[in-house]
Each structure stands twice: as structure tokens, then as C-alpha cells.
Motif scaffolding. Sequence first.
Motif, mmCIF file in Angstrom:
data_model
loop_
_atom_site.group_PDB
_atom_site.id
_atom_site.type_symbol
_atom_site.label_atom_id
_atom_site.label_comp_id
_atom_site.label_asym_id
_atom_site.label_seq_id
_atom_site.Cartn_x
_atom_site.Cartn_y
_atom_site.Cartn_z
ATOM 1 N N ARG A 74 0.806 -1.223 0.000
ATOM 2 C CA ARG A 74 0.000 0.000 0.000
ATOM 3 C C ARG A 74 0.839 1.274 0.000
ATOM 4 N N HIS A 75 2.049 1.197 0.557
ATOM 5 C CA HIS A 75 2.873 2.394 0.699
ATOM 6 C C HIS A 75 4.181 2.320 -0.094
ATOM 7 N N LYS A 76 4.323 1.243 -0.865
ATOM 8 C CA LYS A 76 5.565 1.002 -1.591
ATOM 9 C C LYS A 76 5.976 2.195 -2.455
ATOM 10 N N PHE A 77 4.987 2.865 -3.046
ATOM 11 C CA PHE A 77 5.302 3.968 -3.962
ATOM 12 C C PHE A 77 5.089 5.343 -3.340
ATOM 13 N N SER A 78 4.797 5.385 -2.042
ATOM 14 C CA SER A 78 4.658 6.682 -1.369
ATOM 15 C C SER A 78 6.027 7.353 -1.302
ATOM 16 N N PRO A 79 6.150 8.574 -1.832
ATOM 17 C CA PRO A 79 7.447 9.237 -1.774
ATOM 18 C C PRO A 79 7.822 9.631 -0.346
ATOM 19 N N VAL A 80 9.114 9.567 -0.051
ATOM 20 C CA VAL A 80 9.615 9.902 1.283
ATOM 21 C C VAL A 80 10.680 10.985 1.161
ATOM 22 N N ILE A 81 10.534 12.034 1.978
ATOM 23 C CA ILE A 81 11.538 13.086 2.088
ATOM 24 C C ILE A 81 12.186 12.930 3.462
ATOM 25 N N MET A 82 13.504 12.797 3.499
ATOM 26 C CA MET A 82 14.216 12.751 4.768
ATOM 27 C C MET A 82 14.538 14.192 5.157
ATOM 28 N N LEU A 83 14.142 14.577 6.367
ATOM 29 C CA LEU A 83 14.396 15.923 6.889
ATOM 30 C C LEU A 83 15.227 15.723 8.153
ATOM 31 N N THR A 84 16.535 16.019 8.079
ATOM 32 C CA THR A 84 17.443 15.567 9.126
ATOM 33 C C THR A 84 18.649 16.484 9.298
ATOM 34 N N THR A 85 19.337 16.337 10.399
ATOM 35 C CA THR A 85 20.592 17.067 10.611
ATOM 36 C C THR A 85 21.743 16.344 9.920
ATOM 37 N N GLU A 86 21.509 15.110 9.489
ATOM 38 C CA GLU A 86 22.557 14.297 8.855
ATOM 39 C C GLU A 86 22.805 14.765 7.425
ATOM 40 N N GLY A 87 24.064 15.106 7.118
ATOM 41 C CA GLY A 87 24.362 15.563 5.773
ATOM 42 C C GLY A 87 25.421 14.728 5.073
ATOM 43 N N GLN A 88 25.907 13.671 5.732
ATOM 44 C CA GLN A 88 26.979 12.863 5.156
ATOM 45 C C GLN A 88 26.463 12.050 3.970
ATOM 46 N N ASP A 89 27.328 11.899 2.956
ATOM 47 C CA ASP A 89 26.955 11.149 1.764
ATOM 48 C C ASP A 89 26.573 9.704 2.092
#
Length: 123
Positions: A74-89
Motif C-alpha cells: 500500500r505504501h511502496k510507492f509513497s514518496p519519502v523526504i528525509m528531513l534531518t541534521t545528517e548531511g553525510q553522503d
Amino acid sequence: MAKTILIVDDSSSLRTVVRLALQRAGYDVLEAGDGVEGLKQLDAASKVHLIVSDVNMPNMDGISFVTEVKKHARHKFSPVIMLTTEGQDEKKQQGRAAGAKAWIVKPFNPPQLLDAVSKLILP
């Protein structure tokens, strides 16, 4: 009908900032304090059009949360935005591998988030 966005972050003040920005833009918002709570919200919701998730949270971190979300048809194609303090590649690569579509580093500005949301949200 308004699109529904789930915010998953252990900081209630950050969730409030994100919620207000999204609500002003016309979105319905659900909130969760960690990945475990986020999965419960997804199970209870009829449709979530997009997820905004932190990486560092108690109980279940954001990368594990996204990995679990993508296992559900049901959620496989739901887009996800990560909003975080982590900036490492390395973290970004883990996020992408788990299924995240965008990565925004805190502190962020609401227009930046809304721009990413408008590009990713499903019809």
C-alpha cells in the motif's frame, strides 16, 4: 480533496513547524514521534500521499522506518523526504537505498520543503 502527509520526527517543535507550513499550503497532516508510531499511523490512515521523516529517532530510526514502509504494498510507492541534521553522503546513500526520494538538511526553510513536496507528491 487535500493530500495527506505524514511527519515522523521525535522533535515536537520541528513537527509543529513542518505541520504549520504544510497546512498553510493546503495539506492534511498526520504526525508520529518515531518510526514505530509512524508505521501505526500508516496502518490507520486510508491514504498517505507523502512522508517526511527524520533519520535520528528513538525506537526506530528513519532509515529503518523507510525500509519497513517500502515492504508494504500500500505504501511502496509513497514518496519519502528525509528531513534531518545528517548531511553525510553515506547516510544519504543509505536513505536512497531504503527508498527516500529527497534529502533536506536541517535547519531548513519551509519554502524549500514545500518545493520538494510539490515535486514529489502523488496525484
